[in-house]
Design a protein around this motif. Structure first.
Motif, PDB file in Angstrom:
ATOM      1  N   LEU A  15       0.831  -1.211   0.000  1.00  0.00           N
ATOM      2  CA  LEU A  15       0.000   0.000   0.000  1.00  0.00           C
ATOM      3  C   LEU A  15       0.866   1.262   0.000  1.00  0.00           C
ATOM      4  CD1 LEU A  15      -2.868  -0.899   2.517  1.00  0.00           C
ATOM      5  CD2 LEU A  15      -2.973  -0.857   0.011  1.00  0.00           C
ATOM      6  N   ILE A  16       1.932   1.253   0.788  1.00  0.00           N
ATOM      7  CA  ILE A  16       2.832   2.416   0.845  1.00  0.00           C
ATOM      8  C   ILE A  16       3.508   2.629  -0.507  1.00  0.00           C
ATOM      9  CG2 ILE A  16       4.908   3.373   1.915  1.00  0.00           C
ATOM     10  CD1 ILE A  16       4.127   1.821   4.469  1.00  0.00           C
ATOM     11  N   LYS A  17       4.042   1.552  -1.092  1.00  0.00           N
ATOM     12  CA  LYS A  17       4.706   1.653  -2.399  1.00  0.00           C
ATOM     13  C   LYS A  17       3.725   2.138  -3.464  1.00  0.00           C
ATOM     14  CE  LYS A  17       7.179  -1.700  -3.963  1.00  0.00           C
ATOM     15  NZ  LYS A  17       8.335  -0.961  -4.540  1.00  0.00           N
ATOM     16  N   ARG A  18       2.524   1.627  -3.445  1.00  0.00           N
ATOM     17  CA  ARG A  18       1.512   2.033  -4.430  1.00  0.00           C
ATOM     18  C   ARG A  18       1.210   3.523  -4.294  1.00  0.00           C
ATOM     19  NH1 ARG A  18      -4.048   2.492  -4.324  1.00  0.00           N
ATOM     20  NH2 ARG A  18      -5.103   2.168  -6.339  1.00  0.00           N
ATOM     21  N   HIS A  19       1.091   3.986  -3.058  1.00  0.00           N
ATOM     22  CA  HIS A  19       0.808   5.399  -2.832  1.00  0.00           C
ATOM     23  C   HIS A  19       1.943   6.278  -3.357  1.00  0.00           C
ATOM     24  CE1 HIS A  19      -0.964   8.865  -0.758  1.00  0.00           C
ATOM     25  NE2 HIS A  19       0.275   9.180  -0.403  1.00  0.00           N
ATOM     26  N   ILE A  20       3.192   5.872  -3.097  1.00  0.00           N
ATOM     27  CA  ILE A  20       4.342   6.642  -3.561  1.00  0.00           C
ATOM     28  C   ILE A  20       4.409   6.658  -5.084  1.00  0.00           C
ATOM     29  CG2 ILE A  20       6.866   6.666  -3.636  1.00  0.00           C
ATOM     30  CD1 ILE A  20       6.860   5.694  -0.760  1.00  0.00           C
ATOM     31  N   HIS A  21       4.136   5.534  -5.709  1.00  0.00           N
ATOM     32  CA  HIS A  21       4.179   5.473  -7.172  1.00  0.00           C
ATOM     33  C   HIS A  21       3.105   6.356  -7.800  1.00  0.00           C
ATOM     34  CE1 HIS A  21       6.360   1.325  -7.102  1.00  0.00           C
ATOM     35  NE2 HIS A  21       7.155   2.348  -6.836  1.00  0.00           N
ATOM     36  N   ILE A  22       1.925   6.395  -7.170  1.00  0.00           N
ATOM     37  CA  ILE A  22       0.864   7.280  -7.663  1.00  0.00           C
ATOM     38  C   ILE A  22       1.288   8.744  -7.533  1.00  0.00           C
ATOM     39  CG2 ILE A  22      -1.477   8.118  -7.207  1.00  0.00           C
ATOM     40  CD1 ILE A  22      -2.228   5.260  -6.441  1.00  0.00           C
ATOM     41  N   ALA A  23       1.928   9.073  -6.401  1.00  0.00           N
ATOM     42  CA  ALA A  23       2.408  10.440  -6.202  1.00  0.00           C
ATOM     43  C   ALA A  23       3.467  10.794  -7.236  1.00  0.00           C
ATOM     44  CB  ALA A  23       2.978  10.592  -4.786  1.00  0.00           C
ATOM     45  N   HIS A  24       4.339   9.855  -7.560  1.00  0.00           N
ATOM     46  CA  HIS A  24       5.367  10.091  -8.585  1.00  0.00           C
ATOM     47  C   HIS A  24       4.725  10.349  -9.945  1.00  0.00           C
ATOM     48  CE1 HIS A  24       9.026   8.131  -6.392  1.00  0.00           C
ATOM     49  NE2 HIS A  24       8.505   9.154  -5.737  1.00  0.00           N
ATOM     50  N   ALA A  25       3.696   9.564 -10.255  1.00  0.00           N
ATOM     51  CA  ALA A  25       3.027   9.731 -11.545  1.00  0.00           C
ATOM     52  C   ALA A  25       2.360  11.102 -11.637  1.00  0.00           C
ATOM     53  CB  ALA A  25       1.994   8.627 -11.729  1.00  0.00           C
TER      54      ALA A  25
END
Length: 332
Positions: free
Chosen positions: A191-201
């Motif tokens: 969940l944390i990694k997914r959130h960070i990747h969305i923020a990067h996008a």
């Protein structure tokens, strides 16, 4: 399980040497995490403070396991019970603090609520020290801790192998919390990694500007690697203990295989060293300071004069970029 009390797993000298080396590495690694926190006050973020509490548990585990592996107990002596009680408390506490760090990062990064995350620290203390202590006191009081014939250990003492309800106490004093950690850690870090990747996008339109800030990108990449490695390393280290426990339930002699016993010994004792590698040696600001402190290398001194400030754990440049993204959306 019918014959479990009639068997004993032989602990060979080479297994003792390997596991004692693993204990020594964890002792040193946990000590280094604690010392860097004490020495450099600007590194005292809340997540790193939680890491110190975890390191205290791992340090205690390493010492108690080392004593057990060195002794290779054969009876329910007072030393055996004391060692078993300390390792039971420390090992169970380590599970709780490992999950506590994941919960804190989830609330801090995904829920973006530092106030709530910080308020959980008291709860973490009550749970991560209180539950293991309560279970250990109950187990010792009821004479459940003692000689286990190395059937689910490597020389050290744990739950007495000859008590009828040993499986229940093996679950309560470690295995059930281990199983829950297997499920909780990957879930939270995904969940944390997914959130960070969305923020990067969401920051894609700002990439030309951010391209001039390679250190932040480097930190972010390392944070992403750590978020992947934390649950993987935990499972890889702990799985051998779980396998031997399951084999004990199945009354399989495979649990006595020397290779499996050695892997179990390494896995149960190496967590402190693994944390040191990830959170000290793989954390550039701390690595730079250690390099500058231990050597006269001019390059190290140059880097030490311009350290990158350590953000709220997991090298949180991802959070900084996330904040920028939120600001950008607000401006629009």
């Amino acid at each position: 399980m019918a014959n479990a009390s009639q068997t004993q797993t032989e602990v060979y000298l080479f297994e003792q040497v390997i596991v004692l080396l693993s204990c020594a590495l964890s002792f040193l690694g946990s000590s280094l995490i604690i010392l860097t926190y004490i020495i450099w006050s600007d590194l005292r973020t809340t997540p790193r403070k939680l890491l110190v509490y975890l390191s205290v548990s791992d340090w205690l585990s390493a010492v108690s396991y080392a004593f057990g592996v060195w002794s290779v107990f054969r009876t329910n002596s007072a030393e055996c019970v004391a060692q078993g009680a300390i390792s039971t408390f420390a090992n169970t506490s380590s599970f709780f603090w490992t999950v506590a760090i994941a919960v804190y990062l989830y609330v801090f990064i995904v829920r973006a609520n530092q106030r709530v995350a910080d308020s959980l620290v008291l709860v973490f203390h009550l749970v991560s020290w209180g539950i293991p202590l309560g279970i250990t006191i109950a187990a010792v009081s009821l004479n459940k801790i003692g000689y286990d014939a190395s059937e689910v250990s490597v020389g050290w003492c744990w739950v007495r192998i000859n008590v009828k309800d040993r499986v229940l106490w093996m679950l309560l004093t470690g295995k059930i919390w281990e199983f829950l950690a297997y499920l909780t850690l990957p879930f939270l870090y995904i969940l944390i990694k997914r959130h960070i990747h969305i923020a990067h996008a969401a920051l894609s339109e700002y990439r030309p500007i951010l391209a001039n800030r390679p250190p932040a990108h480097s930190f972010s990449s390392m944070a992403d690697v750590k978020l992947t490695l934390i649950p993987i390393i935990f499972i890889l280290l702990r799985i051998w203990s779980t396998v031997r426990f399951i084999l004990l339930l199945a009354n399989s002699n495979v649990r006595q295989n020397p290779a499996l016993v050695t892997l179990h010994g390494i896995g149960n004792t190496l967590q402190g060293a693994a944390n040191c590698v990830m959170f000290v040696l793989f954390t550039q600001p701390i690595r730079t300071r250690l390099c500058a402190a231990l050597t006269s290398c001019s390059q190290c001194r140059t880097e030490a004069e311009h350290p990158h400030r350590l953000l709220p754990e997991q090298d949180a440049p991802a959070r900084r970029e996330e904040d920028s993204a939120e600001g950008g959306r607000a401006d629009r």
